[in-house]
Design a protein around this motif. Structure first.
Motif, mmCIF file in Angstrom:
data_model
loop_
_atom_site.group_PDB
_atom_site.id
_atom_site.type_symbol
_atom_site.label_atom_id
_atom_site.label_comp_id
_atom_site.label_asym_id
_atom_site.label_seq_id
_atom_site.Cartn_x
_atom_site.Cartn_y
_atom_site.Cartn_z
ATOM 1 N N MET A 197 -6.789 9.962 8.818
ATOM 2 C CA MET A 197 -5.507 9.499 8.308
ATOM 3 C C MET A 197 -5.105 8.179 8.948
ATOM 4 S SD MET A 197 -3.061 12.818 7.703
ATOM 5 C CE MET A 197 -3.441 13.693 9.208
ATOM 6 N N GLY A 198 -5.316 8.077 10.254
ATOM 7 C CA GLY A 198 -4.976 6.843 10.948
ATOM 8 C C GLY A 198 -5.772 5.661 10.434
ATOM 9 N N ILE A 199 -7.065 5.883 10.192
ATOM 10 C CA ILE A 199 -7.921 4.799 9.694
ATOM 11 C C ILE A 199 -7.521 4.388 8.278
ATOM 12 C CG2 ILE A 199 -10.274 4.210 9.013
ATOM 13 C CD1 ILE A 199 -11.244 6.010 11.304
ATOM 14 N N VAL A 200 -7.309 5.381 7.413
ATOM 15 C CA VAL A 200 -7.002 5.082 6.010
ATOM 16 C C VAL A 200 -5.664 4.371 5.877
ATOM 17 C CG1 VAL A 200 -6.491 6.093 3.752
ATOM 18 C CG2 VAL A 200 -8.423 6.951 5.087
ATOM 19 N N PHE A 201 -4.614 4.908 6.517
ATOM 20 C CA PHE A 201 -3.296 4.302 6.302
ATOM 21 C C PHE A 201 -3.186 2.938 6.970
ATOM 22 C CE2 PHE A 201 -1.303 6.006 10.327
ATOM 23 C CZ PHE A 201 -0.588 4.876 10.692
ATOM 24 N N SER A 202 -3.802 2.762 8.143
ATOM 25 C CA SER A 202 -3.740 1.451 8.783
ATOM 26 C C SER A 202 -4.531 0.420 7.979
ATOM 27 C CB SER A 202 -4.271 1.527 10.217
ATOM 28 O OG SER A 202 -5.616 1.985 10.247
ATOM 29 N N GLY A 203 -5.671 0.844 7.412
ATOM 30 C CA GLY A 203 -6.467 -0.064 6.592
ATOM 31 C C GLY A 203 -5.733 -0.481 5.333
ATOM 32 N N MET A 204 -5.111 0.470 4.648
ATOM 33 C CA MET A 204 -4.382 0.144 3.426
ATOM 34 C C MET A 204 -3.125 -0.668 3.720
ATOM 35 S SD MET A 204 -4.791 3.497 0.958
ATOM 36 C CE MET A 204 -4.136 2.595 -0.437
ATOM 37 N N PHE A 205 -2.471 -0.362 4.832
ATOM 38 C CA PHE A 205 -1.269 -1.122 5.196
ATOM 39 C C PHE A 205 -1.643 -2.565 5.515
ATOM 40 C CE2 PHE A 205 2.198 -2.254 8.239
ATOM 41 C CZ PHE A 205 3.255 -2.121 7.344
ATOM 42 N N GLY A 206 -2.744 -2.739 6.252
ATOM 43 C CA GLY A 206 -3.212 -4.086 6.553
ATOM 44 C C GLY A 206 -3.603 -4.833 5.286
ATOM 45 N N PHE A 207 -4.254 -4.132 4.361
ATOM 46 C CA PHE A 207 -4.630 -4.741 3.085
ATOM 47 C C PHE A 207 -3.392 -5.188 2.309
ATOM 48 C CE2 PHE A 207 -5.960 -3.941 -1.477
ATOM 49 C CZ PHE A 207 -6.643 -5.145 -1.599
ATOM 50 N N GLY A 208 -2.351 -4.361 2.365
ATOM 51 C CA GLY A 208 -1.109 -4.705 1.686
ATOM 52 C C GLY A 208 -0.440 -5.933 2.284
ATOM 53 N N ILE A 209 -0.449 -6.040 3.604
ATOM 54 C CA ILE A 209 0.134 -7.210 4.267
ATOM 55 C C ILE A 209 -0.627 -8.473 3.891
ATOM 56 C CG2 ILE A 209 0.538 -8.311 6.488
ATOM 57 C CD1 ILE A 209 2.539 -6.173 5.971
ATOM 58 N N VAL A 210 -1.973 -8.387 3.872
ATOM 59 C CA VAL A 210 -2.791 -9.544 3.497
ATOM 60 C C VAL A 210 -2.485 -9.965 2.067
ATOM 61 C CG1 VAL A 210 -5.146 -10.339 3.060
ATOM 62 C CG2 VAL A 210 -4.636 -9.024 5.122
ATOM 63 N N LEU A 211 -2.391 -9.014 1.146
ATOM 64 C CA LEU A 211 -2.066 -9.331 -0.236
ATOM 65 C C LEU A 211 -0.701 -9.993 -0.345
ATOM 66 C CD1 LEU A 211 -3.235 -6.212 -2.322
ATOM 67 C CD2 LEU A 211 -4.226 -8.503 -2.329
ATOM 68 N N TYR A 212 0.263 -9.453 0.397
ATOM 69 C CA TYR A 212 1.623 -9.981 0.311
ATOM 70 C C TYR A 212 1.696 -11.434 0.771
ATOM 71 C CZ TYR A 212 6.632 -10.521 1.017
ATOM 72 O OH TYR A 212 7.926 -10.985 0.974
ATOM 73 N N THR A 213 0.951 -11.759 1.829
ATOM 74 C CA THR A 213 0.995 -13.124 2.352
ATOM 75 C C THR A 213 0.327 -14.129 1.419
ATOM 76 O OG1 THR A 213 -1.056 -12.762 3.606
ATOM 77 C CG2 THR A 213 1.034 -12.324 4.746
ATOM 78 N N LYS A 214 -0.449 -13.649 0.448
ATOM 79 C CA LYS A 214 -1.172 -14.542 -0.453
ATOM 80 C C LYS A 214 -0.444 -14.780 -1.778
ATOM 81 C CE LYS A 214 -4.618 -15.124 2.335
ATOM 82 N NZ LYS A 214 -4.828 -16.444 2.987
ATOM 83 N N ILE A 215 0.723 -14.159 -1.954
ATOM 84 C CA ILE A 215 1.451 -14.336 -3.208
ATOM 85 C C ILE A 215 2.814 -14.934 -2.943
ATOM 86 C CG2 ILE A 215 0.277 -12.365 -4.261
ATOM 87 C CD1 ILE A 215 2.847 -10.768 -3.909
ATOM 88 N N SER A 216 3.404 -15.525 -3.974
ATOM 89 C CA SER A 216 4.760 -16.060 -3.902
ATOM 90 C C SER A 216 5.668 -15.107 -4.672
ATOM 91 C CB SER A 216 4.830 -17.459 -4.523
ATOM 92 O OG SER A 216 4.007 -18.354 -3.804
ATOM 93 N N THR A 217 6.655 -14.555 -4.002
ATOM 94 C CA THR A 217 7.522 -13.565 -4.624
ATOM 95 C C THR A 217 8.933 -13.687 -4.079
ATOM 96 O OG1 THR A 217 7.960 -11.193 -4.844
ATOM 97 C CG2 THR A 217 6.760 -11.890 -2.908
ATOM 98 N N ASP A 218 9.892 -13.299 -4.909
ATOM 99 C CA ASP A 218 11.283 -13.269 -4.464
ATOM 100 C C ASP A 218 11.653 -11.914 -3.868
ATOM 101 O OD1 ASP A 218 11.073 -11.880 -6.788
ATOM 102 O OD2 ASP A 218 12.818 -12.773 -7.786
ATOM 103 N N VAL A 219 10.686 -10.996 -3.836
ATOM 104 C CA VAL A 219 10.910 -9.696 -3.206
ATOM 105 C C VAL A 219 10.615 -9.829 -1.720
ATOM 106 C CG1 VAL A 219 10.255 -7.263 -3.164
ATOM 107 C CG2 VAL A 219 10.247 -8.515 -5.335
#
Length: 274
Positions: free
Chosen positions: A95-117
């Motif tokens: 669980m620790g590996i999966v959620f930390s990996g997906m959370f990190g993936f989400g942060i990387v995706l977020y930093t690569k897009i322009s959004t008003d959210v």
């Protein structure tokens, strides 16, 4: 004096916040009891963090964010179950590996897009900015989750206490397992706009932990959990108006204080009867 006490209720955004807190108190509290009994508190944490990439992908595809959040939560739950069943690694490690990996993936995706959210609203919620659509979405999800949990409360309780016995008496253990994970994902989606990804875990752990310390009867445990969350949620939102703090963290802080009080009470009673 009375006018000052009632002052927060003059604002529509405060009334929406109160209503949202009462709505999400029901499903989070009910599920919290099962998560605490089953030792799945980290599973709630894993799913809550893992929904971030789903939210970002949903934004990129221009579809409702709740769809992406739910899909990501289910991917996390299914991946965790598959890896735990097909490897020697213990479930908490997986669980620790999966959620930390997906959370990190989400942060990387977020930093690569322009959004008003704003990322803070995704991580910590924006209870004072919930809309009527958010209330309807949370209400429908909360009602569905509460009905399913109450209808299957005995089966889920046996599955939480003793899954081997549940399988022996003919209960569909696998369906109960993944059904509970689905309900957790749905509930996190319902809380997303109000308390965000990170703080939702507090609502999925604290109520059940508090009720577990207060009573040994499971039916009463469910009622206590809902009552404690509703009262703490109301007080947290109310106090946040006067102390100028964010409502969601204030609610979690009050739940933490209630847990400490319940813990102290339980220990004093144990010493008195020893």
């Amino acid at each position: 004096m009375m006018e000052s006490l009632l002052f927060p209720f003059q604002f529509a955004f405060m009334n929406n916040a109160f209503l949202m807190m009462l709505v999400i108190a029901v499903p989070t509290s009910l599920l919290s009891c099962y998560l605490v009994l089953k030792g799945w508190s980290l599973m709630g944490d894993a799913i809550s963090h893992a929904v971030l990439p789903g939210v970002v992908v949903a934004y990129l595809l221009n579809i409702p964010l709740i769809i992406g959040a739910f899909c990501a939560g289910m991917i996390c739950a299914l991946a965790t179950g598959f890896l735990a069943e097909n490897s020697r690694v213990k479930q908490d490690t997986v669980m620790g590996i999966v959620f930390s990996g997906m959370f990190g993936f989400g942060i990387v995706l977020y930093t690569k897009i322009s959004t008003d959210v704003h990322l803070d609203h995704i991580l910590f919620g924006n209870m004072l900015g919930v809309s009527g659509a958010d209330l309807w979405t949370a209400g429908v999800i909360a009602g569905f989750v509460a009905l399913v949990v109450l209808a299957k409360r005995r089966d889920l309780m046996l599955h939480a206490f003793d899954p081997i016995q549940a399988q022996a008496v003919g209960l569909p253990v696998r369906w109960l397992h993944y059904g509970l994970l689905s309900l957790i994902s749905l509930t996190i989606v319902a809380t997303l706009s109000a308390v965000g990804i990170i703080l939702s875990i507090g609502l999925l752990i604290a109520p059940g932990a508090i009720a577990f310390l207060v009573t040994r009867r499971f039916a009463l445990m469910l009622l206590i959990a809902v009552g404690v969350t509703a009262v703490s949620g109301f007080l947290g939102v109310y106090l946040s108006f006067f102390i100028d703090s964010a409502p969601a963290p204030t609610v979690i802080l009050i739940l933490t204080l209630v847990f400490i009080a319940a813990f102290v009470r339980a220990n004093l009673r144990a010493r008195a009867t020893a």
